[in-house]
Design a protein around this motif. Sequence first.
Motif, PDB file in Angstrom:
ATOM      1  N   GLY A  68       0.949  -1.417   0.046  1.00  0.00           N
ATOM      2  CA  GLY A  68       0.140  -0.095  -0.178  1.00  0.00           C
ATOM      3  C   GLY A  68       0.714   1.234  -0.180  1.00  0.00           C
ATOM      4  N   LEU A  69       2.219   2.072  -0.276  1.00  0.00           N
ATOM      5  CA  LEU A  69       2.993   2.355  -0.372  1.00  0.00           C
ATOM      6  C   LEU A  69       3.076   2.900  -1.595  1.00  0.00           C
ATOM      7  N   GLY A  70       2.924   2.178  -2.639  1.00  0.00           N
ATOM      8  CA  GLY A  70       3.154   3.143  -3.909  1.00  0.00           C
ATOM      9  C   GLY A  70       3.293   1.625  -4.744  1.00  0.00           C
ATOM     10  N   LEU A  71       3.445   1.903  -6.353  1.00  0.00           N
ATOM     11  CA  LEU A  71       3.593   1.001  -7.549  1.00  0.00           C
ATOM     12  C   LEU A  71       4.231   1.585  -8.313  1.00  0.00           C
ATOM     13  N   ASN A  72       4.989   0.987  -9.448  1.00  0.00           N
ATOM     14  CA  ASN A  72       5.526   1.210 -10.425  1.00  0.00           C
ATOM     15  C   ASN A  72       4.318   2.150 -11.592  1.00  0.00           C
ATOM     16  N   PRO A  73       4.903   2.957 -12.165  1.00  0.00           N
ATOM     17  CA  PRO A  73       3.760   3.649 -13.331  1.00  0.00           C
ATOM     18  C   PRO A  73       2.812   2.755 -14.124  1.00  0.00           C
ATOM     19  N   TRP A  74       3.341   1.505 -14.746  1.00  0.00           N
ATOM     20  CA  TRP A  74       2.368   0.730 -15.291  1.00  0.00           C
ATOM     21  C   TRP A  74       1.440   0.176 -14.268  1.00  0.00           C
ATOM     22  N   ASP A  75       1.575  -0.018 -13.364  1.00  0.00           N
ATOM     23  CA  ASP A  75       1.156  -0.898 -12.155  1.00  0.00           C
ATOM     24  C   ASP A  75      -0.101   0.002 -11.290  1.00  0.00           C
ATOM     25  N   VAL A  76       0.992   1.408 -11.528  1.00  0.00           N
ATOM     26  CA  VAL A  76       0.082   2.464 -10.779  1.00  0.00           C
ATOM     27  C   VAL A  76      -1.840   2.490 -11.802  1.00  0.00           C
ATOM     28  N   PHE A  77      -1.048   2.866 -13.315  1.00  0.00           N
ATOM     29  CA  PHE A  77      -2.535   2.107 -14.338  1.00  0.00           C
ATOM     30  C   PHE A  77      -2.871   0.626 -13.992  1.00  0.00           C
ATOM     31  N   HIS A  78      -2.070  -0.701 -14.240  1.00  0.00           N
ATOM     32  CA  HIS A  78      -3.361  -1.415 -13.801  1.00  0.00           C
ATOM     33  C   HIS A  78      -4.208  -1.447 -12.725  1.00  0.00           C
ATOM     34  N   GLN A  79      -3.642  -0.399 -11.487  1.00  0.00           N
ATOM     35  CA  GLN A  79      -4.690  -0.695 -10.999  1.00  0.00           C
ATOM     36  C   GLN A  79      -5.718  -0.055 -10.552  1.00  0.00           C
ATOM     37  N   GLY A  80      -4.964   1.523 -11.375  1.00  0.00           N
ATOM     38  CA  GLY A  80      -6.943   1.999 -11.590  1.00  0.00           C
ATOM     39  C   GLY A  80      -7.927   1.425 -12.308  1.00  0.00           C
ATOM     40  N   LEU A  81      -7.597   0.572 -13.580  1.00  0.00           N
ATOM     41  CA  LEU A  81      -8.015   0.663 -14.333  1.00  0.00           C
ATOM     42  C   LEU A  81      -9.274  -0.884 -13.507  1.00  0.00           C
ATOM     43  N   SER A  82      -8.047  -1.245 -12.635  1.00  0.00           N
ATOM     44  CA  SER A  82      -8.719  -2.684 -12.242  1.00  0.00           C
ATOM     45  C   SER A  82      -9.674  -2.147 -10.862  1.00  0.00           C
ATOM     46  N   GLU A  83      -9.150  -0.498 -10.439  1.00  0.00           N
ATOM     47  CA  GLU A  83     -10.656  -0.858  -9.336  1.00  0.00           C
ATOM     48  C   GLU A  83     -11.350   0.000 -10.015  1.00  0.00           C
ATOM     49  N   VAL A  84     -11.708   0.753 -11.311  1.00  0.00           N
ATOM     50  CA  VAL A  84     -12.757   1.274 -11.746  1.00  0.00           C
ATOM     51  C   VAL A  84     -13.481   0.004 -13.111  1.00  0.00           C
ATOM     52  N   THR A  85     -12.780  -0.915 -13.863  1.00  0.00           N
ATOM     53  CA  THR A  85     -13.402  -1.744 -13.911  1.00  0.00           C
ATOM     54  C   THR A  85     -13.970  -3.000 -13.063  1.00  0.00           C
TER      55      THR A  85
END
Length: 207
Positions: A28-45
Amino acid sequence: MSLVRRITQLLVGLVLYGVSMALMIESGLGLNPWDVFHQGLSEVTGISFGWIVLLVGIPVLLLWIPLRQRPGVGTVANLVIIGFSADAALAVLPAGHTIAARIGLLVGGILLNGFATGLYIGSRMGPGPRDGLMTGLAGRFPRLSIRVIRTGIELLVLGVGVLLGGTVGVGTIAYALAIGPLVHLFLPRLTVRDSGRVPNTGAVPAH
């Protein structure tokens, strides 16, 4: 025997790469840029993180066509295995509830990521979809350096990921600072060489 080693190293590296992603997520302390994107998409979808990694990789891989990039066995394996191994690890890993546990998960995730990167790239079975996009763009636009292209891509996906609700934090910075030296350490030691070939450690993968 060399081919068996390369395939085994590729598969182990990709599985461990997925596990390393899960460790960073659970911190929960932060991800690399691509995984920030992946996680954001996961949260939305509402689609699992691992499936998002796989599904995003498909259009990225299709972008190779106009860039005249050719996938290898490792490219296809990268597309499939990392996402599934990340989901499997997320299903069994506990989230970090104390700051010490969260830091442990983050540090372990970054270290494992560097080691796993050395394994799968060192197998020399083909780059991941996101790496191929970077190198393909560099070939298409030779006036732009790999560093400029990689930075541009990662700033783009990071920005979109933040807007979608992905986790950015100290882990994002720590990953950016540590992954290059870690890959530089592990890759030469894990690369399967042909005729004394020395690996290039200048590029840091985006998986």
